[in-house]
Each structure stands twice: as C-alpha cells, then as structure tokens.
Design a protein around this motif. Structure first.
Motif, PDB file in Angstrom:
ATOM      1  N   ALA A 135       0.828  -1.205   0.000  1.00 46.74           N
ATOM      2  CA  ALA A 135       0.000   0.000   0.000  1.00 46.74           C
ATOM      3  C   ALA A 135       0.863   1.257   0.000  1.00 46.74           C
ATOM      4  O   ALA A 135       0.565   2.236  -0.704  1.00 46.74           O
ATOM      5  N   THR A 136       1.944   1.241   0.763  1.00 49.88           N
ATOM      6  CA  THR A 136       2.859   2.389   0.798  1.00 49.88           C
ATOM      7  C   THR A 136       3.494   2.609  -0.565  1.00 49.88           C
ATOM      8  O   THR A 136       3.580   3.742  -1.056  1.00 49.88           O
ATOM      9  N   THR A 137       3.924   1.522  -1.188  1.00 45.82           N
ATOM     10  CA  THR A 137       4.576   1.618  -2.500  1.00 45.82           C
ATOM     11  C   THR A 137       3.607   2.093  -3.577  1.00 45.82           C
ATOM     12  O   THR A 137       3.934   2.969  -4.377  1.00 45.82           O
ATOM     13  N   ALA A 138       2.412   1.520  -3.592  1.00 43.48           N
ATOM     14  CA  ALA A 138       1.426   1.880  -4.621  1.00 43.48           C
ATOM     15  C   ALA A 138       1.012   3.346  -4.511  1.00 43.48           C
ATOM     16  O   ALA A 138       0.951   4.063  -5.515  1.00 43.48           O
ATOM     17  N   SER A 139       0.725   3.797  -3.289  1.00 43.14           N
ATOM     18  CA  SER A 139       0.244   5.178  -3.109  1.00 43.14           C
ATOM     19  C   SER A 139       1.342   6.201  -3.393  1.00 43.14           C
ATOM     20  O   SER A 139       1.079   7.247  -3.990  1.00 43.14           O
ATOM     21  N   SER A 140       2.576   5.915  -2.999  1.00 41.02           N
ATOM     22  CA  SER A 140       3.656   6.872  -3.266  1.00 41.02           C
ATOM     23  C   SER A 140       4.078   6.847  -4.732  1.00 41.02           C
ATOM     24  O   SER A 140       4.631   7.832  -5.243  1.00 41.02           O
ATOM     25  N   GLY A 141       3.793   5.751  -5.431  1.00 42.53           N
ATOM     26  CA  GLY A 141       4.126   5.672  -6.849  1.00 42.53           C
ATOM     27  C   GLY A 141       3.403   6.704  -7.685  1.00 42.53           C
ATOM     28  O   GLY A 141       3.906   7.124  -8.738  1.00 42.53           O
ATOM     29  N   GLU A 142       2.233   7.160  -7.226  1.00 43.56           N
ATOM     30  CA  GLU A 142       1.473   8.152  -8.001  1.00 43.56           C
ATOM     31  C   GLU A 142       2.223   9.476  -8.135  1.00 43.56           C
ATOM     32  O   GLU A 142       1.942  10.279  -9.022  1.00 43.56           O
ATOM     33  N   PRO A 374     -10.988  -1.016  -9.445  1.00 41.12           N
ATOM     34  CA  PRO A 374     -10.461  -2.332  -9.800  1.00 41.12           C
ATOM     35  C   PRO A 374      -9.305  -2.331 -10.803  1.00 41.12           C
ATOM     36  O   PRO A 374      -8.718  -3.378 -11.056  1.00 41.12           O
ATOM     37  N   VAL A 375      -8.974  -1.153 -11.425  1.00 39.86           N
ATOM     38  CA  VAL A 375      -7.969  -1.194 -12.494  1.00 39.86           C
ATOM     39  C   VAL A 375      -6.751  -0.322 -12.191  1.00 39.86           C
ATOM     40  O   VAL A 375      -6.019   0.052 -13.106  1.00 39.86           O
ATOM     41  N   GLY A 376      -6.496   0.003 -10.937  1.00 38.02           N
ATOM     42  CA  GLY A 376      -5.330   0.816 -10.593  1.00 38.02           C
ATOM     43  C   GLY A 376      -4.039   0.080 -10.907  1.00 38.02           C
ATOM     44  O   GLY A 376      -3.728  -0.946 -10.303  1.00 38.02           O
ATOM     45  N   VAL A 377      -3.274   0.612 -11.856  1.00 39.74           N
ATOM     46  CA  VAL A 377      -2.069  -0.087 -12.334  1.00 39.74           C
ATOM     47  C   VAL A 377      -1.040  -0.250 -11.219  1.00 39.74           C
ATOM     48  O   VAL A 377      -0.352  -1.284 -11.139  1.00 39.74           O
ATOM     49  N   ASN A 378      -0.915   0.752 -10.328  1.00 39.77           N
ATOM     50  CA  ASN A 378       0.063   0.651  -9.244  1.00 39.77           C
ATOM     51  C   ASN A 378      -0.270  -0.486  -8.275  1.00 39.77           C
ATOM     52  O   ASN A 378       0.620  -1.096  -7.673  1.00 39.77           O
ATOM     53  N   LEU A 379      -1.568  -0.767  -8.118  1.00 36.64           N
ATOM     54  CA  LEU A 379      -1.976  -1.848  -7.224  1.00 36.64           C
ATOM     55  C   LEU A 379      -1.504  -3.201  -7.756  1.00 36.64           C
ATOM     56  O   LEU A 379      -1.025  -4.043  -6.994  1.00 36.64           O
ATOM     57  N   PHE A 380      -1.647  -3.404  -9.059  1.00 38.10           N
ATOM     58  CA  PHE A 380      -1.219  -4.670  -9.646  1.00 38.10           C
ATOM     59  C   PHE A 380       0.292  -4.845  -9.538  1.00 38.10           C
ATOM     60  O   PHE A 380       0.798  -5.945  -9.278  1.00 38.10           O
ATOM     61  N   SER A 389      -2.814 -10.748  -2.608  1.00 39.99           N
ATOM     62  CA  SER A 389      -4.002 -10.510  -3.422  1.00 39.99           C
ATOM     63  C   SER A 389      -4.476  -9.077  -3.238  1.00 39.99           C
ATOM     64  O   SER A 389      -4.120  -8.410  -2.259  1.00 39.99           O
ATOM     65  N   MET A 390      -5.310  -8.624  -4.172  1.00 40.15           N
ATOM     66  CA  MET A 390      -5.857  -7.274  -4.085  1.00 40.15           C
ATOM     67  C   MET A 390      -6.692  -7.098  -2.819  1.00 40.15           C
ATOM     68  O   MET A 390      -6.685  -6.030  -2.197  1.00 40.15           O
ATOM     69  N   GLU A 391      -7.400  -8.157  -2.413  1.00 38.53           N
ATOM     70  CA  GLU A 391      -8.249  -8.073  -1.221  1.00 38.53           C
ATOM     71  C   GLU A 391      -7.429  -7.773   0.028  1.00 38.53           C
ATOM     72  O   GLU A 391      -7.860  -7.015   0.901  1.00 38.53           O
TER      73      GLU A 391
END
Length: 423
Positions: A135-142, A374-380, A389-391
């Motif tokens: 979560a830290t990586t995905a959110s800061s990636g933006e 459901p399609v946030g690229v950073n999440l994947f 998993s995404m959940e």
C-alpha cells in the motif's frame, strides 16, 4: 453526441482496446456527420506532429535507464540513510525514494515498480506486513506523474494547449505536499501498529551514514537538479530536458557506475519504444475523438448543461472531482486525459479557473485512480512484487487513499499552492 458516447460505451464493455474503441466510435460519428474520410488521417498525423510530444518516449527511456543503470539504487540508499532512525523509517524511505525517482522518470508505474522491487523485500525482512508495504509503495508511486517532469503533464499540455513548462512548475509544491503527507502517514501507522525495526539515533553515526550515501549518489542526485533547474531556469524546454535526462542516465549507467552494458541497450530501447507506442496510439486516436467532439460542439453543450446545475466554480470543481475519481477507478489515466481534457478544460476556463491549475487538478485526480481498484495499475504492480491478493491490500490502502483525497481537496481549493511560482 448520443451515437458517439453510446458507441464508445459499448466498445468499452466489449473489452475492445482503448485506442481502437476511440477510433471506431469516432469513425461512426464522423461518417454520420458526412465528414470525408480524408480528414481522418490528417487529424491523426497532425496530433502526433508535435515537438512537445517527443518528450514522452524520452522520459520513458530515461526511467528505464535509471532503473537498470544503478541510479535508482543509489537514490534508495540516500533515502534510507536520511530516515532509517525514525519509527517507520523504511516505509517513509519508500515515499522519499518515490519523490526522488519521480523527478526524473515521469511515470507512476515506473516509480512504483522501481522502488517496490528494491524496498518491499527489505521491508518484509524488517517485519513490515506485506499489505502495508504494498500500500505504501502503490500510493507513493502516483507521485511519478505529479512531481515534474511528468508524462501525464506532457500529454495534457499537448492535448489542451496548456504550457507544459507551466504544468511542471505548478506540480512541484503539490507533489512535495503529497509526499510529506504520505511520509507522515506511514510513520504514524508504523508507530501505532509497531511495524518495522527502529534504529537508535546517534547524530555522529547518522551524519556519517548520510554523508557516505550522499557521496555515493552525488551524481545521481545532480540529475534532477540539472533537469528541473534547466526547465525552471529557462535554459531548455521540457522536451530538451528529456534528451538531457537520457544522455545523463546513459553516461552514469555506462561510464560512471558500469552497471549498464552496451549489450543491454537494445532491449531497454525496445521496451521503451513499446511502452511509448501504446500511449502514442491512444493519443492519435484520441485526436480523432476530440475532432468528433469538436464537430458536435460537445464542450459547449456540456458547458450549458453544467451552467443549468451551478454557476459557482466551487461546486463545479466538486462535481468534476467526483466525476474524475469515478472515471479514474475504471479508465487508464492517459486515456482519460486525452478523452476528457479537451472537454473539461475550456469549460473550466469559462468558470474563471486558471487552465494550469485545472490541469493539475485533473492530473492529481486521475493519479489517485492509479491506486484505486479495480484497475489501478500501481496496485497490480505492488501486489505482484509483494505476492499478495488485491483483497489483502484494500484495508491498509484505504488510509493512504483518504490522505490522497484530502490533498486533492487542498490542491483544488487553494490555487496559490499550484500557481505561486507562475505569478
């Protein structure tokens, strides 16, 4: 306009690639309007005949050269040295590294992938839960598309005619604010939940470690200074800065650090070309879509509709934010910019909103979409690196999303934050 929107919606539901969906829907509308087919290739090639758009593949290539040439690794070392003594220091180092990487890469996905691949495994070793690390990586990636230089800003500027350099300048303070708030959030969560391992703070040892890391990364740290300093100082344009970034990354990776070999370059160039071509194709067919919207007078009609709802720019921006947050959940960022930018930008100007400020609002808004299911690229990307998993990611991610939305509101209603260096 009903034919255009209905065609596009049906094609999206049928999982037709975005570029083709834009082209087919536009073709159907232009045929219905009796526009000769000869106008279509003219519009498509005119949209790509842009000096500013040349920056896009160059920033993509610069990001890949950074990732493989040892630059990103050294930036990580500096961030870790600076904040390793703080509780949650490694988590905040993820955000700090993303901020530094963003000053060169221009891409959210590249930032999340580069930083996550290096720091998520290390966070796991220091007892950070995988979902929190992801979560830290995905959110800061933006931050990759908010802190300049930004590929999204290049596309928005080309599509709407807004100065790309002004967009870069406008993104600096908001990007730093978002980064600081994400770091604070990561530290507070780590402190409350007891995540990570905290080192004892000894000023002399800390200064020595920071000094070693900064010396090792001194030439890498000089890269954003050269690029952003050159752009903001008027020495070169955003496109010329992209060329400088590529050659400087090549020089560091091959000559100074020796981590890039000449045999590696063809694969990196090919990868950057493929990534860039996908975006270029979307831009080309989006030009067709924009031409169809122009022929239908869509911006004017939508502007009239909004005027019947509200004539207050504050409420208008609130409606736009809600709309873009929903769009960002289901549509790829670049596609949303090229479809909605030409429609919303002139309407915003009619409401008295600065076009540069509105461009930043739109980009920050859609950047949040990169970290929303459901399609946030950073999440994947983050889920793939952390093997979850995404959940599992949703619960820790929700706190960061609230922080990002709070930042979005500040950026929206405090225009001086974006425009202070432009006045």
């Amino acid at each position: 306009m009903i034919l255009l929107v209905a065609s596009l919606f049906i094609l999206f539901v049928a999982s037709v690639p975005i570029a083709l969906a834009l082209g087919i829907a536009s073709l159907a509308t232009l045929t219905d309007l009796g526009i000769p087919f000869i106008a279509i290739p003219q519009v498509v090639f005119e949209s790509l005949d842009s000096f500013s758009l040349m920056a896009l593949p160059l920033y993509v290539l610069a990001g890949k050269l950074m990732q493989h040439g040892g630059i990103a690794e050294r930036l990580v070392g500096v961030a870790k040295a600076l904040v390793s003594w703080v509780w949650g220091g490694l988590a905040s180092a993820v955000v700090m590294t993303s901020m530094m990487f963003a000053t060169i890469s221009g891409s959210s996905a590249a930032t999340a992938a580069a930083v996550g691949s290096m720091l998520i495994p290390e966070m796991e070793k220091q007892n950070y839960p995988r979902p929190f690390s992801a979560a830290t990586t995905a959110s800061s990636g933006e931050l990759g598309v908010i802190i300049p230089p930004s590929v999204a800003m290049v596309i928005y500027g080309v599509i709407t005619g807004v100065s790309i350099t002004d967009l870069f300048i406008a993104g600096l303070l908001p990007g730093l604010m978002i980064g600081a708030s994400l770091m604070t959030t990561a530290i507070l969560i780590s402190w409350i939940m007891g995540y990570g391992q905290r080192q004892v703070f000894q000023p002399s040892l800390w200064l020595a470690e920071v000094g070693r890391a900064a010396w090792r990364a001194s030439l890498s740290l000089l890269m954003p200074v050269i690029i952003l300093g050159g752009i903001f100082g008027g020495i070169f344009t955003a496109t010329e800065a992209a060329v400088v970034a590529v050659f400087y990354a090549l020089f560091l990776g091959i000559v100074v650090y020796g981590q890039l070999k000449l045999r590696d370059l063809p694969a990196l160039f090919a990868s950057a070309a493929v990534t860039s071509s996908v975006v270029m194709i979307i831009v080309a067919f989006a030009a067709m879509f924009g031409f169809a919207l122009h022929m239908l007078r869509a911006p004017q009609e939508i502007g009239k509709l909004l005027a019947t709802i509200t004539d207050n720019p504050i409420y208008f921006l609130l409606l736009v934010n809600l709309f873009l947050l929903i769009v960002g959940m289901f549509m790829e960022t670049f596609a949303a910019i090229v479809i909605l930018g030409p429609i919303l930008s002139p309407i915003a100007v009619a409401y008295g909103i600065d076009p540069v400020h509105f461009g930043l609002i739109m980009i920050v808004n859609l950047a949040v979409g990169m970290v929303t299911p459901p399609v946030g690229v950073n999440l994947f990307i983050a889920c793939g690196i952390s093997r979850i998993s995404m959940e599992e990611l949703i619960r820790p991610l929700s706190v960061f999303l609230l922080v990002l939305i709070a930042n979005l509101m500040v950026i929206t209603y405090v225009p001086s934050l974006s425009l202070v260096f432009l006045r």
